[in-house]
Design an enzyme around this catalytic site. Structure first.
Site, mmCIF file in Angstrom:
data_model
loop_
_atom_site.group_PDB
_atom_site.id
_atom_site.type_symbol
_atom_site.label_atom_id
_atom_site.label_comp_id
_atom_site.label_asym_id
_atom_site.label_seq_id
_atom_site.Cartn_x
_atom_site.Cartn_y
_atom_site.Cartn_z
ATOM 1 N N ASN A 34 2.103 -4.403 -5.846
ATOM 2 C CA ASN A 34 2.126 -5.745 -5.257
ATOM 3 C C ASN A 34 3.452 -6.430 -5.578
ATOM 4 O O ASN A 34 3.810 -6.588 -6.744
ATOM 5 C CB ASN A 34 0.960 -6.566 -5.798
ATOM 6 C CG ASN A 34 -0.380 -6.007 -5.358
ATOM 7 O OD1 ASN A 34 -0.879 -6.332 -4.296
ATOM 8 N ND2 ASN A 34 -0.962 -5.129 -6.178
ATOM 9 N N ARG A 62 -15.241 -3.334 -4.089
ATOM 10 C CA ARG A 62 -13.958 -3.996 -4.300
ATOM 11 C C ARG A 62 -13.981 -4.849 -5.555
ATOM 12 O O ARG A 62 -14.901 -5.632 -5.766
ATOM 13 C CB ARG A 62 -13.605 -4.864 -3.094
ATOM 14 C CG ARG A 62 -13.520 -4.108 -1.782
ATOM 15 C CD ARG A 62 -13.439 -5.047 -0.597
ATOM 16 N NE ARG A 62 -14.629 -5.892 -0.487
ATOM 17 C CZ ARG A 62 -14.774 -6.881 0.376
ATOM 18 N NH1 ARG A 62 -13.781 -7.158 1.215
ATOM 19 N NH2 ARG A 62 -15.882 -7.576 0.415
ATOM 20 N N ARG A 91 -10.440 -6.269 -12.913
ATOM 21 C CA ARG A 91 -11.210 -6.995 -11.902
ATOM 22 C C ARG A 91 -12.402 -6.120 -11.540
ATOM 23 O O ARG A 91 -12.268 -5.110 -10.848
ATOM 24 C CB ARG A 91 -10.316 -7.319 -10.708
ATOM 25 C CG ARG A 91 -9.160 -8.247 -11.092
ATOM 26 C CD ARG A 91 -8.033 -8.238 -10.110
ATOM 27 N NE ARG A 91 -7.429 -6.921 -10.004
ATOM 28 C CZ ARG A 91 -6.513 -6.600 -9.098
ATOM 29 N NH1 ARG A 91 -6.102 -7.503 -8.224
ATOM 30 N NH2 ARG A 91 -6.006 -5.385 -9.058
ATOM 31 N N ASP A 136 -1.590 -2.101 -9.367
ATOM 32 C CA ASP A 136 -3.043 -1.953 -9.408
ATOM 33 C C ASP A 136 -3.357 -0.531 -9.839
ATOM 34 O O ASP A 136 -2.879 0.435 -9.234
ATOM 35 C CB ASP A 136 -3.656 -2.245 -8.037
ATOM 36 C CG ASP A 136 -3.632 -3.726 -7.695
ATOM 37 O OD1 ASP A 136 -3.316 -4.534 -8.594
ATOM 38 O OD2 ASP A 136 -3.928 -4.077 -6.541
ATOM 39 N N GLU A 183 -1.883 0.490 -5.833
ATOM 40 C CA GLU A 183 -1.058 -0.428 -5.049
ATOM 41 C C GLU A 183 0.108 -0.919 -5.897
ATOM 42 O O GLU A 183 0.038 -0.927 -7.133
ATOM 43 C CB GLU A 183 -1.858 -1.640 -4.545
ATOM 44 C CG GLU A 183 -2.862 -1.321 -3.469
ATOM 45 C CD GLU A 183 -3.477 -2.568 -2.834
ATOM 46 O OE1 GLU A 183 -2.902 -3.671 -3.001
ATOM 47 O OE2 GLU A 183 -4.517 -2.444 -2.171
ATOM 48 N N LYS A 207 0.833 -1.203 0.000
ATOM 49 C CA LYS A 207 0.000 0.000 0.000
ATOM 50 C C LYS A 207 0.872 1.260 0.000
ATOM 51 O O LYS A 207 0.685 2.172 -0.812
ATOM 52 C CB LYS A 207 -0.915 0.005 1.228
ATOM 53 C CG LYS A 207 -1.765 -1.254 1.427
ATOM 54 C CD LYS A 207 -2.817 -1.406 0.369
ATOM 55 C CE LYS A 207 -3.813 -2.513 0.739
ATOM 56 N NZ LYS A 207 -3.215 -3.849 0.878
ATOM 57 N N LYS A 237 -8.555 1.865 4.212
ATOM 58 C CA LYS A 237 -8.095 0.475 4.186
ATOM 59 C C LYS A 237 -6.871 0.294 5.062
ATOM 60 O O LYS A 237 -6.067 1.227 5.254
ATOM 61 C CB LYS A 237 -7.793 0.019 2.761
ATOM 62 C CG LYS A 237 -6.786 0.855 1.993
ATOM 63 C CD LYS A 237 -6.712 0.358 0.545
ATOM 64 C CE LYS A 237 -5.801 1.212 -0.305
ATOM 65 N NZ LYS A 237 -5.767 0.757 -1.721
ATOM 66 N N ARG A 243 -5.139 -4.997 -12.969
ATOM 67 C CA ARG A 243 -3.864 -5.580 -12.558
ATOM 68 C C ARG A 243 -2.914 -5.513 -13.757
ATOM 69 O O ARG A 243 -3.138 -6.157 -14.787
ATOM 70 C CB ARG A 243 -4.055 -7.020 -12.092
ATOM 71 C CG ARG A 243 -2.772 -7.835 -11.919
ATOM 72 C CD ARG A 243 -1.753 -7.198 -10.984
ATOM 73 N NE ARG A 243 -2.263 -6.908 -9.663
ATOM 74 C CZ ARG A 243 -2.312 -7.785 -8.664
ATOM 75 N NH1 ARG A 243 -1.877 -9.023 -8.854
ATOM 76 N NH2 ARG A 243 -2.780 -7.420 -7.489
#
Length: 315
Positions: free
Chosen positions: A282, A232, A224, A272, A280, A124, A159, A209
Site C-alpha cells: 500500500n 476479509r 486486522r 499487508d 499487498e 495489488k 479480487k 499491516r
C-alpha cells in the site's frame, strides 16, 4: 516547516482513527505550519503548478477539530513538504493528480510519497516484484486461466486490482460455488484484469499491516482480524484491529522490501502480510497509525514526521 497535506475533504475525517490527522497533530505539536488542499484544488497555469490551500489550526475539540484560514493560491514548491494522502480509487483523476505533482516536483516541490512511485506501484500488482514472499498468485482476465488456477489450488481468493478496504474480494472454496458468475462479474466477461491468490488459512489470525517508514519497519503491526465468518480482515469490512509486536517473518519481509521502496521515493508504505506471505503493498495513503500508537504506546506519527523532516532536509 510549512507542510501541505493533499487529502480528501477534512469534514469527512474520523479523527479518532485517521492517520492523516495523526500526522497533522504531530507536525503541529512540533510547531510546523499545516496546510490542506484537495486534488481538485490543484491548477497548472502557464507551466506553474499551484493549489488553493487553507492553513489549518488544530483546536483540540473532537467535534470541531480544526479552524481553516482564508484560501490562498500558492505554488507547491513554496512548501517544505507536500504529503500525498488522497485515498483511492486509483482512477484516471488520481493519475492526473500524480502528473501535476510530478510537474510541481520539477519546480522544486518536495512530495511524499513520490508521485511517479505511487503511479508505478499498483497496490495489488506490486507484490509481483517480490514473488519470493508471496503465495501462488495469478493476474489475468482469462476465465479459462482463472478456472484452472482454482482447479489447481482448490481454495482461492479473487479480487479486483483497483479496490480498497476489502471491496470486491471473494473466496471460492473447493466446491467452486458461483465461480463462473464471480469470474464474469469481476472480469466484466474478460474485459478487466483481476488477481487470484491461493487462500491463506492464517487469515483467521489477522491480515497484518506492517508499516515501513523511510525503509524501516515500525516495531509493531496491526492484525486486522476477520469477524463473523467474514474472509476479509480490513477494518472497513468489519475487521477488529489488534496491535502486536512485529514477527520475525514480518520483519524479514519488511527489511528486504522496505529499503528498495524507500530508494524509489516511497517514504511511507503499508505492507499487508497474512501468515508468511506478502499480499499487498500500500503506497497511496497507508493507515493504522493511531491504532498501533494507542494500543502499544509506540509513537508512529512521531516516527513519520521525523522521516519527513529528514527527507525534506535531504532535498
Amino acid at each position: 516547516m510549512k507542510i501541505a497535506f493533499l487529502a480528501d475533504p477534512l469534514s469527512g475525517f474520523k479523527i479518532y482513527k485517521d492517520s492523516t490527522f495523526a500526522m497533522m497533530r504531530e507536525a503541529a505539536r512540533r510547531g510546523h505550519q499545516i496546510y490542506a488542499f484537495e486534488q481538485r484544488h490543484m491548477v497548472l497555469e502557464q507551466g506553474v503548478v499551484t493549489a488553493d490551500v487553507v492553513e489549518i489550526t488544530l483546536t483540540g475539540d473532537p467535534d470541531d477539530w480544526y479552524e481553516a484560514g482564508e484560501a490562498q493560491t500558492l505554488r507547491l514548491a513554496e512548501f517544505d513538504a507536500v504529503i500525498q494522502r488522497k485515498d483511492p480509487p486509483f482512477d484516471m483523476e488520481y493519475v492526473y493528480g500524480t502528473y501535476l505533482l510530478e510537474l510541481a516536483e520539477r519546480q522544486g516541490a518536495r512530495v511524499f510519497n513520490k508521485p511517479s512511485a505511487i503511479r508505478d506501484h499498483n497496490e495489488k500488482l506490486a507484490i509481483g516484484q517480490f514473488s519470493e514472499f508471496t503465495s501462488p498468485t495469478l493476474v489475468t482476465s482469462s476465465g479459462t486461466r482463472l478456472r484452472a488456477f482454482h482447479a489447481e489450488h482448490g481454495d482461492v481468493i479473487l479480487k479486483p486490482l483497483d479496490g480498497m478496504g476489502g471491496a470486491g474480494i471473494f473466496r471460492i472454496k473447493d466446491d467452486g460455488l458461483n465461480l463462473g458468475s464471480i469470474i464474469e462479474t469481476l472480469t466484466d466477461n474478460g474485459a478487466r484484469t483481476i488477481m487470484a491468490q491461493k487462500y491463506i488459512p492464517a487469515i483467521v489470525k489477522g491480515d497484518k499491516r506492517v508499516l515501513v517508514i523511510d525503509g524501516k519497519p515500525v516495531p509493531f503491526v496491526l492484525a486486522r482480524i476477520p469477524q463473523g465468518g467474514e474472509v476479509r480482515g480490513n477494518l472497513a469490512a468489519g475487521g477488529v484491529g489488534v496491535a502486536q509486536p512485529i514477527s520475525d517473518r514480518e520483519r524479514e519481509i519488511a527489511e528486504a522490501i522496505g529499503p528498495k521502496l524507500a530508494e524509489r521515493g516511497l517514504l511511507l508504505v503499508g505492507l499487508d502480510v497474512i501468515g508468511d506471505f506478502l499480499t499487498e503493498v500500500n503506497v497511496t495513503s497507508p493507515t493504522c497509525f493511531q491504532e498501533i500508537t494507542d494500543q502499544t504506546g509506540f509513537d508512529v506519527p512521531a516516527m513519520f514526521i521525523d522521516a519527513v523532516e529528514k527527507a525534506a532536509d535531504r532535498k
